[in-house]
Scaffold this active site. Structure first.
Site: not given
Length: 389
Positions: A10, A104-105
């Site tokens: 993350d 983003d993860e």
């Protein structure tokens, strides 16, 4: 012995971190990503801003009251998407089994890769180094035998965290944590669990199975997670990146009042398609094309993924102040992005009130049935009707 190795990676305050990297003068300063309009919201707050109580989805007005010296930066979604592709490519250098959850993860299935990267801790450390060296950005990583535990682990020591939970330590790791750490428990769910005397994950894990079953499928879901059971595999063939609906208008329009009905119709269409294919959206994008064929888009992340038309519509309305609505438009569109599978959504446990997402979803599902049987125009919202007809 690890039966499988799952990493959850993350990126830390991703949008703000990209801006601080691209603009060195912002490094070490509180940065808020979002619109400066009166109704704008914070998309991301840098870690320098968070001690002041600022967080994502907060109104920008409130955030600037709490942190008046923060630098407000308008989001550059194309730039974030570009960096996201770089990050995901780095993840795929470590494993072909990568499941992006958003820009983003992602989850990585590292099972069988010990010969290449070493222990789960060494895997996580190597992944963090690779991301930092190749992008200049920091990622937090959790390692465990299940997706749920890995995701909880990645969040515990942010920013720049690396938390490894061996299989024999899962219960000791989970049980002291507050119930809000259960995947599916929101603020109201936490409140209801507290009223039942359930304060920690361990309290839920020690429930009698019959009591957990009496809470329905969600109770069984939480009971399983609290005991470290999560059978979901890392899925690489995720849904299409977005689902959209747009309409070229017979006559140009201007002003918010004229745009709203077209957004609502688009939200209905997008939400129905999401439900049909078993997905919820974590992001919303509004598209307006002017009479001069200039295309303008604005987008934001949602607090919780949804497949409910009214929730998509309400989120879209928060973006309208970012457009110059005095101009004349020939096309109105709405798209949902960052799609997640229905089964992986976070439930709002025991959410009450007719305005809840689940109540709205039941209404939308009923409309789906009517439309499937009698056609899409058989039943429409009053707010969609032309007031001049």
């Amino acid at each position: 012995m690890w039966p499988q190795i799952i990493l959850h990676a993350d990126m830390d305050a991703f949008f703000a971190a990209v801006e601080q990297r691209d603009r060195p003068e912002l490094k070490g300063r509180p940065v808020l990503i979002g619109s400066t309009s009166r109704r704008g919201v914070v998309t991301t707050a840098s870690y320098e801003a968070r001690p002041f109580g600022v967080g994502s989805a907060m109104s920008m007005m409130k955030a600037r009251e709490l942190c008046p010296h923060a630098v407000v930066v308008r989001p550059r979604m194309a730039r974030y998407s570009e960096i996201s592709h770089q990050v995901m490519d780095i993840f795929r250098d470590f494993s072909p089994r990568v499941e992006p959850l958003s820009v983003d993860e992602a989850f990585l299935d590292m099972t069988g890769a010990e010969g290449l990267f070493g222990s789960p801790r060494e895997m996580g450390a190597a992944l963090k180094r690779a991301v930092l060296e190749q992008t200049g950005l920091v990622v937090s990583v959790g390692a465990a035998t299940t997706k749920y535990v890995a995701k909880v682990a990645s969040d515990l020591e942010k920013p720049d965290g690396l938390v490894v939970v061996p299989p024999e330590e899962v219960e000791a790791f989970l049980h002291p944590l507050p119930v809000r750490r259960l995947w599916g428990v929101g603020p109201k769910g936490e409140e209801r669990l507290h009223k039942l005397g359930l304060m920690t994950i361990g309290d839920v894990a020690r429930l009698e199975p019959s009591l957990a079953a009496s809470m329905g499928s969600l109770g069984a879901h939480l009971f399983a997670l609290a005991n470290g059971r999560d059978p979901r595999a890392v899925v690489t063939n995720r849904a299409s990146k977005s689902v959209g609906s747009e309409r070229t208008l017979g006559e140009d329009i201007s002003g918010e009042a004229a745009v709203r009905p077209h957004l609502l119709r688009a939200a209905d269409d997008v939400a129905q398609r999401l439900r049909k294919h078993g997905y919820r959206a974590a992001g919303i994008r509004v598209k307006l094309k002017t009479a001069q064929f200039e295309l303008h888009t604005r987008q934001r992340r949602l607090v919780e993924p949804t497949d409910v038309a009214k929730s998509l519509y309400e989120a879209a309305l928060t973006l309208l102040p970012e457009f110059d609505l005095s101009r004349r438009f020939r096309l109105v569109g709405l798209a949902a992005f960052d799609l997640v599978e229905e089964e992986s959504r976070q439930f709002e446990l025991f959410k009450a009130g007719v305005q809840s997402d689940e109540h709205r979803r039941r209404l939308d599902t009923a409309l789906d049935a009517v439309h499937d049987r009698f056609g899409g125009l058989s039943l429409r919202r009053a707010s969609e009707l032309d007031p001049e007809r």
